[in-house]
Design a protein around this motif. Structure first.
Motif, PDB file in Angstrom:
ATOM      1  N   LEU A 107       0.923  -6.337  -6.409  1.00  0.00           N
ATOM      2  CA  LEU A 107       0.070  -6.161  -5.236  1.00  0.00           C
ATOM      3  C   LEU A 107       0.707  -6.810  -4.000  1.00  0.00           C
ATOM      4  O   LEU A 107       0.712  -6.226  -2.911  1.00  0.00           O
ATOM      5  CB  LEU A 107      -1.313  -6.752  -5.504  1.00  0.00           C
ATOM      6  CG  LEU A 107      -2.383  -6.460  -4.458  1.00  0.00           C
ATOM      7  CD1 LEU A 107      -2.569  -4.955  -4.250  1.00  0.00           C
ATOM      8  CD2 LEU A 107      -3.710  -7.102  -4.844  1.00  0.00           C
ATOM      9  N   LYS A 108       1.279  -8.002  -4.192  1.00  0.00           N
ATOM     10  CA  LYS A 108       1.949  -8.699  -3.077  1.00  0.00           C
ATOM     11  C   LYS A 108       3.076  -7.842  -2.524  1.00  0.00           C
ATOM     12  O   LYS A 108       3.235  -7.697  -1.315  1.00  0.00           O
ATOM     13  CB  LYS A 108       2.504 -10.046  -3.561  1.00  0.00           C
ATOM     14  CG  LYS A 108       1.425 -11.083  -3.756  1.00  0.00           C
ATOM     15  CD  LYS A 108       1.850 -12.438  -3.163  1.00  0.00           C
ATOM     16  CE  LYS A 108       0.640 -13.286  -2.805  1.00  0.00           C
ATOM     17  NZ  LYS A 108      -0.207 -13.611  -3.967  1.00  0.00           N
ATOM     18  N   ASN A 109       3.879  -7.285  -3.451  1.00  0.00           N
ATOM     19  CA  ASN A 109       5.005  -6.441  -3.027  1.00  0.00           C
ATOM     20  C   ASN A 109       4.516  -5.194  -2.294  1.00  0.00           C
ATOM     21  O   ASN A 109       5.048  -4.848  -1.235  1.00  0.00           O
ATOM     22  CB  ASN A 109       5.847  -6.051  -4.251  1.00  0.00           C
ATOM     23  CG  ASN A 109       6.972  -5.108  -3.889  1.00  0.00           C
ATOM     24  OD1 ASN A 109       7.816  -5.420  -3.061  1.00  0.00           O
ATOM     25  ND2 ASN A 109       6.966  -3.929  -4.479  1.00  0.00           N
ATOM     26  N   LEU A 110       3.490  -4.539  -2.833  1.00  0.00           N
ATOM     27  CA  LEU A 110       2.974  -3.321  -2.182  1.00  0.00           C
ATOM     28  C   LEU A 110       2.409  -3.644  -0.797  1.00  0.00           C
ATOM     29  O   LEU A 110       2.613  -2.891   0.155  1.00  0.00           O
ATOM     30  CB  LEU A 110       1.893  -2.664  -3.039  1.00  0.00           C
ATOM     31  CG  LEU A 110       2.376  -1.876  -4.251  1.00  0.00           C
ATOM     32  CD1 LEU A 110       1.195  -1.338  -5.037  1.00  0.00           C
ATOM     33  CD2 LEU A 110       3.282  -0.734  -3.831  1.00  0.00           C
ATOM     34  N   GLY A 111       1.706  -4.771  -0.706  1.00  0.00           N
ATOM     35  CA  GLY A 111       1.164  -5.191   0.587  1.00  0.00           C
ATOM     36  C   GLY A 111       2.288  -5.399   1.585  1.00  0.00           C
ATOM     37  O   GLY A 111       2.248  -4.903   2.708  1.00  0.00           O
ATOM     38  N   SER A 112       3.293  -6.094   1.142  1.00  0.00           N
ATOM     39  CA  SER A 112       4.419  -6.429   2.014  1.00  0.00           C
ATOM     40  C   SER A 112       5.202  -5.196   2.457  1.00  0.00           C
ATOM     41  O   SER A 112       5.497  -5.017   3.637  1.00  0.00           O
ATOM     42  CB  SER A 112       5.305  -7.443   1.279  1.00  0.00           C
ATOM     43  OG  SER A 112       6.634  -7.314   1.661  1.00  0.00           O
ATOM     44  N   VAL A 113       5.525  -4.296   1.503  1.00  0.00           N
ATOM     45  CA  VAL A 113       6.286  -3.079   1.842  1.00  0.00           C
ATOM     46  C   VAL A 113       5.511  -2.240   2.861  1.00  0.00           C
ATOM     47  O   VAL A 113       6.068  -1.819   3.883  1.00  0.00           O
ATOM     48  CB  VAL A 113       6.586  -2.230   0.570  1.00  0.00           C
ATOM     49  CG1 VAL A 113       7.092  -0.843   0.940  1.00  0.00           C
ATOM     50  CG2 VAL A 113       7.584  -2.941  -0.335  1.00  0.00           C
ATOM     51  N   HIS A 114       4.242  -2.019   2.612  1.00  0.00           N
ATOM     52  CA  HIS A 114       3.468  -1.148   3.502  1.00  0.00           C
ATOM     53  C   HIS A 114       3.197  -1.783   4.861  1.00  0.00           C
ATOM     54  O   HIS A 114       3.142  -1.091   5.875  1.00  0.00           O
ATOM     55  CB  HIS A 114       2.188  -0.680   2.804  1.00  0.00           C
ATOM     56  CG  HIS A 114       2.471   0.256   1.667  1.00  0.00           C
ATOM     57  ND1 HIS A 114       2.595  -0.165   0.372  1.00  0.00           N
ATOM     58  CD2 HIS A 114       2.719   1.585   1.648  1.00  0.00           C
ATOM     59  CE1 HIS A 114       2.889   0.877  -0.408  1.00  0.00           C
ATOM     60  NE2 HIS A 114       2.963   1.951   0.334  1.00  0.00           N
TER      61      HIS A 114
END
Ligand code: HEM
Ligand code: ISQ
Length: 154
Positions: A91-98
């Motif tokens: 979730l952290k990675n998806l938040g950051s990428v988007h």
């Protein structure tokens, strides 16, 4: 609204059909996003060096498959647990990428529309409104989790 066993089954059944043709459907999903929102072109690294959508870009396809799979997984969890559960680091990675790509709330509606159209195309005659509703609810919950993480990182 609770996610029903029937809804979970509709998502699972349609995903089983979609898997048979997943390479084409991934490309179709991506192409549909760009048809609805041509301006989204600049956001995706897959298109950096060309105006045309690469027909065989493994990264593009892998990401598209991940969106399908995560939505299916969301459906299962909504049914079993009544909420979305995503690993913290994912979730952290998806938040950051988007967040970095400049994705905003209306973009999520575009991807939703493209996803639902892709499911409809894939299922053909067996498609029904209930199926779209089930995919839509699962997607909305997943999108809400990503959006919340994006806000938390801002
Ligand atoms: C990247 C999933 C919504 C645009 C990604 C990745 C995944 C993903 C798994 C790869 C992450 C990585 O590289 O580690 C999802 C899911 C969504 C969603 C599950 C909704 C529930 C959106 C929306 C947009 C968008 C609404 C806006 C049009 C992008 C872009 C990238 C990306 C531009 C980077 C791709 C690249 O250039 O490598 N997304 N996404 N996503 N997503 Fe999404
Ligand atoms: C990333 N995020 C959302 C949707 C996507 C579709 C195709 C490829 C990558 C994606």
């Amino acid at each position: 609204m609770g996610f029903t066993e029937q809804q979970e089954r509709l998502v699972k059944e349609s995903w089983e059909v979609m898997k048979l043709n997943i390479s084409d459907l991934s490309l179709r999903f991506f192409t549909t996003i760009l048809e609805i929102a041509p301006a989204a072109k600049g956001m995706f690294s897959f298109l950096k060096d060309s105006d045309e959508i690469p027909q065989n870009n493994p990264k593009l396809k892998a990401h598209a498959v991940k969106v399908f799979k995560m939505t299916c997984e969301a459906a299962l969890q909504l049914y079993e647990k009544g909420k979305i559960v995503i690993t913290d680091s994912t979730l952290k990675n998806l938040g950051s990428v988007h967040l970095k790509k400049g994705i905003i709330d209306p973009h999520f509606e575009i991807v939703k529309e493209a996803l639902l159209r892709t499911v409809k195309h894939a299922i053909g005659e067996k498609w029904n409104e209930e199926m779209s509703i089930a995919w839509g609810v699962a997607y909305d919950e997943l999108a809400a989790a990503i959006k919340a993480e994006m806000r938390a990182q801002e």
